[in-house]
Scaffold this active site. Structure first.
Site, mmCIF file in Angstrom:
data_model
loop_
_atom_site.group_PDB
_atom_site.id
_atom_site.type_symbol
_atom_site.label_atom_id
_atom_site.label_comp_id
_atom_site.label_asym_id
_atom_site.label_seq_id
_atom_site.Cartn_x
_atom_site.Cartn_y
_atom_site.Cartn_z
ATOM 1 N N ASP B 119 0.791 -0.999 0.206
ATOM 2 C CA ASP B 119 -0.081 0.085 0.175
ATOM 3 C C ASP B 119 0.516 1.115 0.585
ATOM 4 O OD1 ASP B 119 -2.562 0.873 0.213
ATOM 5 O OD2 ASP B 119 -1.635 1.401 2.205
ATOM 6 N N LYS B 123 1.334 4.040 -3.249
ATOM 7 C CA LYS B 123 1.418 5.570 -2.650
ATOM 8 C C LYS B 123 2.670 6.748 -3.449
ATOM 9 C CE LYS B 123 -1.520 5.074 1.625
ATOM 10 N NZ LYS B 123 -2.156 5.287 2.926
#
Lengths: 265, 265
Positions: B119, B123
Site C-alpha cells: 500500500d 502511494k
C-alpha cells in the site's frame, strides 16, 4: 490597493496577490471587496499572504467548507522573528541578532516593523476571518517581540543601537527558559471559542514537544487543531518567507486560475 | 475500476476518488486514463490517495508546475505501520501490537496487506509519477515491515499467531536502536536522481532530529526536499488515514470541482 482590486473585478479581471493589507482592512471594507469579486464571478487568490507558498489558506478553506470544526489555530508566521528566536537560543545578543537579520535582508527597512508583531497580527486576522470570525486588527491581543516603549525610535540605525540596552534582560530570560527545557517563540493563536473569538500574538515559551519547538532558522509553521484533527493537529511547516517561495506561491495561484479558465468551454 | 473512470470521462462526468489502484497501474494504462480525462475536459481529483485529507498531491503539483526541482520526497504514508512503530517503541510485542491495530480497525481484513508495504509502495508510485518519473510498481525497492517469508499464511488468525515468533527479535532490534537515540519508522523515499529515479519503501531507523521521529500514534507525514526548500524541507503532517478525514478530503475535492464549474458562465 483594494480600490485597484475592486476596479479589476468590475472589469472582469481575476486577482492574485500576496498583499495582506486588503484582507486585514475593517470587516465592512473587506466584505465589500470579496462581494465585488463574487458579483463579477472573479477569483481572488491570496495563498501567499500567510506562510508564502506553504499550503495554509487553501488547507484552512478545505477544513471549513467540508464542515470541520476548528478548535485552535497556532502558528509562527514570521520567518524574521523565527530567525531571531533561533539566534537568541544560540546565545547571540538581541541587538546583534536583529542587526544580522537586517544585513541578511530578512527585516523590513526599519526592523521595528517586524518587532512590533503587526505583520503577524495581520496574518492572524486573515486566518481568523477564513473561519468566519468577526474580528478586527484592533481586537488582536498583541504583545510586541520587545516591549513597546523600545519601538519609538524612528531612525533605523539609532533603533538598532538602542536595542543593546535590552540584551542582558533578553539573554537572561532565554537562559531561564532553556534551563526549564523550553524555547522562546513568537506565536499567533486563533481560538473561535464558545465565549467569543480570541486572537493573541506575542512571545511565548514552548515545551520541547510543541510543534514550534522543532523550528529551525527562519522556518514558519501552522497547526490546525480541529474536531477531525483532535488527537494530533494537522501541521504544515517550512520556509514561510522570502522572495523565491513567495513568487512561486503567487505563480501557483495564477496557474490554478488559468487551469480553471482553460477547462471552460 | 479504471474502465468505469474512462467511461465517466467519455460521458462528461468528472471523477473524484480515493482509490490508489488506477494511478499505480502500468504507465501506459495510467496515461490512457489521464488522456481520456483531458480529451473530454474532465477533472480527475485524487488528493486523498496519499495522506487522506493532508495537502500532499496538490502541494506537490504546485511545486512541479511552478518549476521547483524536487531533490527527494520522504514520508511515512501508513497510519497503520506508524501505529505499530509507536507501539513497538513503547515496548509492546509485535504480535500484540498487530492484534491491537486489527481490533481498532486500523488494518486491512488480513493485516498482511499492511505489513507487506504494498500500500505504501502504491502511494510512493503515485507521488513519483507526479514528478513525471517513469516508474512502475515493480521498480520500487520494497522491504516489507516484517521479512517476506512471514507473510505467507493466508488465514488472518493463524497469521497473527505466527507473528509471535518474531516478537523477541523485533523487540531486540527496537531496543538497540533506542539505545542509539534512534526510532523505528516505515519510510518511503522518492529520488528523481541524475542517474535515474529511485523509489525505496521499507523499515528504517531515524535520528531524533528527523521529521519522522516526532510522529505519534497513527500520524503520517511527507517532507518535500526541493531546490526552493533546500535548507529545511516543506513538511505536512497529521492524521493520514481513517474514514472521517478521508471522506472530508474527498468532499474537499468535490467542492473544488463544484466551485470551478459554478464560476463558469
Amino acid at each position: 490597493m483594494e480600490k485597484i482590486y475592486r476596479a479589476a473585478f468590475t472589469h472582469g479581471i481575476n486577482v492574485v496577490s500576496a498583499n495582506k493589507q486588503p484582507l486585514a482592512l475593517p470587516a465592512a471594507e473587506r466584505t465589500a471587496l470579496l462581494h465585488e469579486a463574487r458579483k463579477h464571478f472573479r477569483a481572488y487568490h491570496y495563498e501567499t499572504t500567510v506562510g508564502a507558498a506553504l499550503p495554509v489558506i487553501e488547507t484552512l478553506k478545505n477544513l471549513v467548507r467540508t464542515g470541520d470544526h476548528v478548535i485552535t489555530i497556532e502558528g509562527c508566521f514570521s520567518g524574521t522573528l523565527g530567525f531571531l528566536c533561533d539566534r537568541l537560543v544560540h546565545g547571540e545578543p538581541l541587538s546583534a541578532a536583529v542587526r544580522q537579520a537586517k544585513d541578511l535582508g530578512y527585516t523590513e527597512p526599519h526592523p521595528r516593523d517586524d518587532l512590533s508583531g503587526l505583520d503577524v497580527a495581520r496574518k492572524a486576522i486573515i486566518l481568523a476571518r477564513e473561519l468566519g470570525l468577526q474580528v478586527e486588527l484592533k481586537d488582536v491581543v498583541l504583545e510586541p517581540f520587545v516591549p513597546a516603549e523600545n519601538l519609538r525610535e524612528d531612525d533605523p540605525e539609532k533603533f538598532l543601537q538602542s536595542l543593546a540596552k535590552l540584551d542582558a534582560a533578553v539573554a537572561a530570560r532565554v537562559a531561564a527558559s532553556k534551563a526549564q527545557g523550553k524555547l522562546p517563540r513568537y506565536l499567533a493563536r486563533i481560538t473561535p471559542g464558545a465565549a467569543g473569538p480570541k486572537v493573541t500574538v506575542g512571545p511565548v515559551e514552548v515545551e520541547a514537544s510543541h510543534p514550534a519547538a522543532a523550528l529551525r532558522g527562519a522556518e514558519a509553521f501552522v497547526a490546525f487543531h480541529t474536531e477531525r484533527y483532535r488527537e494530533y493537529p494537522m501541521v504544515v511547516r517550512g520556509a514561510g518567507a522570502g522572495g523565491e517561495v513567495t513568487a512561486a506561491g503567487v505563480l501557483a495561484d495564477i496557474l490554478r486560475l488559468a487551469q480553471n479558465i482553460r477547462g471552460r468551454r
